[in-house]
Design an enzyme around this catalytic site. Structure first.
Site, mmCIF file in Angstrom:
data_model
loop_
_atom_site.group_PDB
_atom_site.id
_atom_site.type_symbol
_atom_site.label_atom_id
_atom_site.label_comp_id
_atom_site.label_asym_id
_atom_site.label_seq_id
_atom_site.Cartn_x
_atom_site.Cartn_y
_atom_site.Cartn_z
ATOM 1 C CD GLU A 23 41.177 91.743 43.591
ATOM 2 O OE1 GLU A 23 41.198 92.279 42.470
ATOM 3 O OE2 GLU A 23 40.168 91.212 44.063
ATOM 4 C CE LYS A 44 30.865 87.145 41.527
ATOM 5 N NZ LYS A 44 29.985 85.990 41.338
ATOM 6 C CG HIS A 86 33.706 95.110 33.139
ATOM 7 N ND1 HIS A 86 34.930 94.573 33.453
ATOM 8 C CD2 HIS A 86 33.738 96.391 33.552
ATOM 9 C CE1 HIS A 86 35.657 95.500 34.055
ATOM 10 N NE2 HIS A 86 34.963 96.610 34.124
ATOM 11 N NE ARG A 107 25.107 82.510 33.742
ATOM 12 C CZ ARG A 107 25.963 83.021 32.863
ATOM 13 N NH1 ARG A 107 26.086 82.486 31.667
ATOM 14 N NH2 ARG A 107 26.721 84.048 33.167
#
Lengths: 170, 503
Positions: free
Chosen positions: B200, B116, B235, B292
């Site tokens: 953030e 990430k 999620h 993918r």
């Protein structure tokens, strides 16, 4: 003809009787209301025409044939056939629940990941006792009362069925 | 051209990949665990190889077994599907080292996007916006105040070791910052034994929007527009649509170009997905890239008119991308519903088990990607996704109406599924208006989890009549002949007649 049974749908137990039957034309009463229907078996259920309205009803029997899933276009109903046997089993279940034996089981099949208690151990209400995993999700099962672990019926790694007794608490 | 492909996967995606291979006259090899001997992908493929015990870490996740099976069957390529080994850089490298084609990007692209922090730095370098915040842990209150001045409020404090919302704090104004930092630090220490925190920007009303890209081996990269994936539960995506009702043509162009730039920055090849967060006023931020095929790829296929698996295979085969960006047009509207073996009335508990009966929806614009069939027992070891229902319509409204019709037709008996929950989503005004973000499910909880479902009493009576009549015929041994059996009798009679005439 044996008509000695009722239909349980949700919390409603409906009294149903067939009044008259002429091949596919059937007069049938549901809780006192008369329906004159045309009913024929098709594929996995019945095609019913009532007051020129067409209903395609699917019926799926479970293994014991007294629990049915009845699907109409917009709804799915879980239906029980309430007969003498059903009433007997239900009264026994009620008696058992009053007895206060506490058997922990999982509503779905899965695999025992971890057993958090051992036989003879004291447990409290709400204390997690076993973890079962199904389809990448772990579920924790808790003791329903204060007591002592009487018996552990499974071991870690076992594949279990839904509603199978896992742990008995007394 | 590739002649034989091994599919290193199971379930609906393995079946979906085999379908395309059949259309391309490519032979297919399925791999299966103990639990999957009777799974549809094994029955549908040309060849099948057993690779181990039921838990996926003893079968589908063992790289050596997959490679060995590929060599044994002389397959020239491996399609990894999604999940399992599809985003495993080491697997991709080992496959290629064994002289086998890996249908997917290079292991360099996979590992760059898999980390990430590196992915975020790559995006910044490519000039793509990321969610503003710190990349290294905050060391002091002073530093936190300085950072907060740069990124602005509201902001969110997250634990570096975090997960599950622990150590997370929303800070609306500067006065609260110091106190919230202290609370988050304590919580992070208690939960993870590590109190490092980062900060953030908090995106109010976030939309989860992703762009599909295709890249060949020669540096040609195009995007196939967006998918709206904001309807999520814990999620996990529940329902996706394309185009997104939130995206304007201008934003589509800019974000599409950003997605292509990200792909180019990692020398991407194959099909990939660039995920963004988009706020209410159209600011977008790079989140991550999935290297993918995605679960929800079919909605792009219907709106763009391309078979993505076919494109993946052609790219892996070394062919030049035959389309340019100007050739790509969105036509109509597509929606996908994920149908899972879980009980929406019981906190979405997984409900594996025996499929007693199944009636699949049919008709114009309806597609089901599934692997279950009547009499199949869904194993407990794998994902609860059993089917994807995809519809296409000329307009969004057409697509919604078609999806409702198809969900009503879809009857799966024996197990509980998420179908009733999906139907309720389609009736929520925010969804119908196309005005929703990732808070959709919590915001509409009352509509999505109604206490009492009102059922027309006449429908209930009809269900009671059918059940009663069914049991009545059964216990009294009344055998009503169905139409199907009657037809059979005609044929039997016809056959008998023909035989006697012949004699």
């Amino acid at each position: 003809m044996n008509q000695n049974f009722d239909i349980k749908i949700g919390n409603r137990i409906a009294k149903v009787r067939i009044i008259n039957e002429n091949d596919n034309l059937v007069d049938i009463e549901v809780d006192g209301k008369l329906y004159k229907i045309d009913i024929i078996p098709v594929d996995a259920g019945y095609s019913i025409i009532y007051n020129n309205k067409s209903y395609n009803v699917e019926i799926i029997e479970s293994e014991n044939s007294k629990e049915l899933v009845v699907n109409t276009m917009h709804h799915s109903f879980d239906v029980d056939i309430v007969d003498a046997e059903y009433r007997y089993i239900e009264s026994r279940l009620k008696a058992k629940m009053l007895e206060g034996s506490n058997i922990i089981s999982s509503p779905m099949p899965g695999r025992v990941v971890k057993i958090l208690v051992s036989e003879g151990q004291e447990v409290e209400l709400g204390q997690p006792v076993i973890i079962v995993s199904a389809m990448k999700m772990d579920s924790e099962y808790k003791s329903g009362k204060n007591g002592k672990v009487k018996q552990i019926h499974v071991k870690e790694g076992d594949v279990i069925n839904g509603h199978q007794p896992l742990i008995t608490i007394e | 051209m590739i002649n034989k492909i091994l599919i290193a996967n199971r379930g609906e995606i393995a079946v979906r990949i085999i379908r395309t291979c059949k259309e391309m006259n490519i032979k297919t090899v399925a791999v299966y665990s103990d639990a999957d001997r009777d799974s549809m992908h094994v029955r549908y493929a040309d060849e099948a190889i057993h690779i181990g015990a039921s838990p996926s870490n003893e079968s589908y996740l063992i790289k050596e077994k997959i490679i060995e099976a590929t060599k044994k069957t002389k397959a020239e390529a491996i399609h990894p599907g999604y999940g399992f080994l599809s985003e495993n850089a080491e697997f991709a490298r080992k496959v290629r080292q064994s002289g086998i084609i890996f249908i997917g990007p290079s292991s360099h692209s996979i590992s760059t996007m898999g980390d990430k922090i590196i992915a975020r730095q790559t995006a910044i370098k490519a000039g793509i916006p990321v969610v503003p915040g710190t990349t290294s842990p905050i060391t002091s209150i002073k530093e936190a105040i300085k950072v907060s001045k740069d990124i602005g409020f509201p902001l969110i404090i997250k634990a570096s070791a975090g997960g599950g919302g622990k150590g997370m704090r929303l800070v609306e104004k500067e006065e609260d910052l110091e106190n919230m930092l202290r609370l988050a630090k304590g919580e992070a220490m208690a939960s993870f034994g590590d109190d490092s925190l980062y900060i953030e920007k908090y995106i109010t009303s976030p939309h989860h929007i992703e762009f599909q890209i295709l890249a060949d081996k020669y540096g040609n990269v195009i995007h196939l527009c967006e998918r709206e994936c904001s309807i999520q539960r814990r999620h996990q995506k529940v329902l996706e649509e394309s185009p997104s009702p939130h995206i304007t043509p201008e934003l589509r162009k800019v974000m599409g170009e950003a997605a292509v730039a990200i792909a180019k920055a990692v020398d991407y090849e194959g099909a990939g997905t660039v995920e963004f967060l988009v706020d209410d006023v159209g600011n977008y931020y790079f989140l991550e890239m999935n290297t993918r095929l995605q679960v929800e790829h079919p909605i792009t296929e219907h709106v763009i008119g391309l078979d993505l698996v076919k494109e993946q295979i052609r790219i892996a085969d070394g062919q030049v991308l035959p389309y340019s960006q100007e050739d790509i047009r969105q036509q109509g509207h597509a929606i996908e519903c994920r149908i899972c073996a879980e009980d929406p009335e019981n906190n979405f508990m997984p409900d594996p088990g025996l499929i007693l009966h199944i009636t699949e929806p049919l008709g114009f614009g309806v597609r089901t990607d599934t692997y279950v069939y009547k009499g199949y027992r869904i194993p407990i070891y794998y994902d609860p996704l059993i089917s994807k229902l995809i519809v296409w319509g000329r307009t969004r409204k057409d697509a919604i109406n078609r999806m409702k019709r198809a969900l009503y037709e879809y009857k799966i008996s024996g197990i509980k599924t998420s179908i009733p929950f999906l139907l309720r989503i389609l009736d929520v005004p925010d969804f119908i208006d196309g005005k929703y973000d990732t808070h959709f499910i919590p915001k509409n909880e009352e509509l999505l989890f109604p206490k009492d479902v009102e059922i027309n009493s006449k429908t209930e009576d009809i269900a009671i009549i059918a059940a009663y009549y069914h049991h009545y015929c059964k216990i009294n041994k009344i055998r009503r002949i169905s139409i199907v059996e009657k037809t059979h009798d005609y044929w039997k009679n016809y056959g008998r007649r023909k035989n006697s005439i012949r004699i």
